[in-house]
Enzyme design. Structure first.
Site, PDB file in Angstrom:
ATOM      1  N   GLU A 251     -10.535   2.690  -8.124  1.00 28.35           N
ATOM      2  CA  GLU A 251      -9.219   2.250  -8.604  1.00 28.35           C
ATOM      3  C   GLU A 251      -9.290   0.737  -8.680  1.00 28.35           C
ATOM      4  O   GLU A 251      -9.334   0.056  -7.657  1.00 28.35           O
ATOM      5  CB  GLU A 251      -8.118   2.729  -7.643  1.00 28.35           C
ATOM      6  CG  GLU A 251      -6.744   2.735  -8.290  1.00 28.35           C
ATOM      7  CD  GLU A 251      -6.075   1.367  -8.263  1.00 28.35           C
ATOM      8  OE1 GLU A 251      -6.061   0.710  -9.330  1.00 28.35           O
ATOM      9  OE2 GLU A 251      -5.588   0.967  -7.216  1.00 28.35           O
ATOM     10  N   CYS A 285      -2.332  -4.520  -8.412  1.00 26.13           N
ATOM     11  CA  CYS A 285      -3.072  -4.076  -9.591  1.00 26.13           C
ATOM     12  C   CYS A 285      -2.136  -3.619 -10.707  1.00 26.13           C
ATOM     13  O   CYS A 285      -2.500  -3.666 -11.879  1.00 26.13           O
ATOM     14  CB  CYS A 285      -4.042  -2.954  -9.219  1.00 26.13           C
ATOM     15  SG  CYS A 285      -3.247  -1.486  -8.525  1.00 26.13           S
TER      16      CYS A 285
END
Length: 484
Positions: A251, A285
């Site tokens: 991720e 993110c």
């Protein structure tokens, strides 16, 4: 009971209990530079011992009745509830979180534990058809030892979201947090599961540098690597895992777009945009890194967003009620400012912010941006909102997709138009009439392109897929006849 009493963990790491470390790291407060404590760092030899012990302990844990494993996860959730204030204080001081972000992170953590408490009793396979006179099954078995490498920005939840399901499904875990947040992203998790009754040898806390990171990937006992962090490091880990024939769930970064459609409520849209860009100083993110606004609203949206940015107070969240706390360290602070300065030098206009304020970077808005500027092309990981206009839905889709990342997109305005745009977008997540930052323990999470290897976290289906292996089993009523 104080969960994080320094006498338990100071100068130690967790591997079959708290062990004295041969190396140490000073935990500092990014807002002030003050010393908060000292964590022990693991060595590559420590990793090798931990991996061997984890593989040994995992066999018994996998055979433990499901309700016993579930009980440990439920107790962990209760402990996060009981010690929420103490954990929040560490997230504020060590990670630079404002109070609301710290509270949100702890709530996600306890929700993750309660959600994962259902995994041990979740269906673990399926019955298959067969051309033969036999029963045929596909069953899920624990992968074995899982390495979890977690970042500094949401240190608690970004480690726990892999640790909790991996343990619930019968695995052992090697956890390597970022040394900058080794308490809130490591000690907290180790102490919670220690107090929750997790058997010894199943969870190992191994803070350290890049050599320790490589070791937790290379250890032969490790079958799955779960990494959250930057795309360059993720690529290296993916290559390393691929060479070793291990699964890597990655991720990675994002440069996420927020599209404001014609007719949208400008003030509500700017509020959503500000939240998406400035929550936790943009160090997420999923941060809104690109604001793509219909040309009919561009000027007004930019002005309202800049007004909101200028009104957001910055400072030390441990001492003041602020909207933005410090950037994690001086190197990242200079990087954020460098990207802004380079973009202004290339022709962008500073509508708000743009100057370093101690350890902080105020909420910044850039207008007159072009798509070749650094503030548009790069993942800034700071509180910067570049704004650009579009004329047609086709142009909006092209601008959104013209990016190496594909993690999260928000679309604000008419739902029917938003649905048409959503169908043209390459992204792991799309949020209509919401900004780009969103997470729930039961929802699949992940990105495409340079944002990672897809939805590998969240919800029973993704978690079972991530942390188990499939085994084919057949059963005949008697030994089959063979021609040999």
């Amino acid at each position: 009971m104080t969960l994080l009493n320094g006498s338990v963990w100071s100068k130690k790491f967790f591997s079959d209990g708290w062990r004295d470390a041969t190396r140490e790291h000073t935990v500092t407060e990014p807002a002030t530079g003050s010393r908060l404590g000292t964590v022990g760092l693991a060595t590559t030899q420590d990793v090798q011992r931990a991996a061997a012990r984890a593989a040994e302990a995992q066999r018994d844990w996998a055979a433990t009745p499901p309700q016993q494993r579930a009980a440990v996860l439920r107790r962990a959730g209760e402990l996060f509830t009981e010690h929420a204030a103490e954990i929040e204080d560490w997230l504020i001081r060590e990670a630079g979180s404002v109070r609301s972000k710290a509270s949100f992170e702890v709530q996600l953590a306890l929700g993750e534990c309660f959600e994962c408490a259902a995994l041990p009793t979740h269906p673990q396979g399926e019955v298959l058809t067969s051309e033969e006179a036999r029963w045929s099954f596909a069953r899920r078995r624990p992968a074995g030892v899982v390495s979890v490498i977690a970042p500094f920005n949401f240190p608690l939840i970004l480690g726990l979201r892999s640790v909790a399901p991996a343990l619930a499904l019968g695995n052992a875990v090697l956890l390597k947090p970022d040394p900058r947040t080794a308490v809130s992203g490591g000690v907290v998790i180790a102490r919670v599961f220690e107090e929750a009754g997790l058997p010894s040898g199943l969870l190992h806390l191994l803070p350290g540098d890049g050599s320790v990171g490589r070791a937790v990937v290379e250890a032969p006992e490790v079958r799955v690597v779960s990494f959250t962090g930057s795309t360059p490091v993720g690529r290296a880990i993916g290559e390393q895992a691929g060479r070793l024939l291990k699964r890597a769930h990655l991720e990675l970064g994002g440069n996420n777009a927020l599209v404001v459609l014609p007719g949208a409520d400008v003030h509500k849209a700017a509020s959503a945009g500000a939240f998406g860009s400035y929550l936790h100083q943009g160090q997420i993110c999923m941060t809104t890194g690109r604001h793509i606004v219909h040309e009919s609203l561009l000027e007004e949206y930019s002005a309202v967003l800049a007004e909101k940015a200028r009104a957001l107070p910055v400072g030390d969240p441990a001492q003041e009620d602020v909207a933005l706390g410090p950037i994690i360290d001086g190197r990242q602070l200079e990087r954020v400012h460098g990207i802004v300065s380079d973009s202004v030098a290339a022709g962008a206009t500073l509508a708000a912010g743009g100057e370093i304020a101690g350890a902080c970077y105020p909420a910044t808005v850039l207008t007159q941006v072009t798509t070749d500027m650094p503030a548009w092309r790069e993942e800034i990981f700071g509180p910067v909102a570049p704004v650009i206009g579009f004329a047609t839905l086709e142009e909006a889709a092209r601008i959104v997709n013209d990016c190496e990342y594909g993690l999260s997109v928000g679309i604000l305005g008419d739902v029917g138009t938003a649905m048409k745009l959503a169908d043209r977008i390459d992204s792991g997540k799309v949020h209509i009439n919401e900004q780009t930052v969103s997470d729930e323990p039961n929802a699949p999470f992940g990105g495409v392109k340079a944002s990672g290897t897809g939805s590998r976290f969240g919800g029973a289906a993704a978690n079972v897929e991530a942390f188990t292996e499939t085994q084919w089993v057949t059963v005949r009523p008697e030994i089959a006849d063979y021609p040999f």
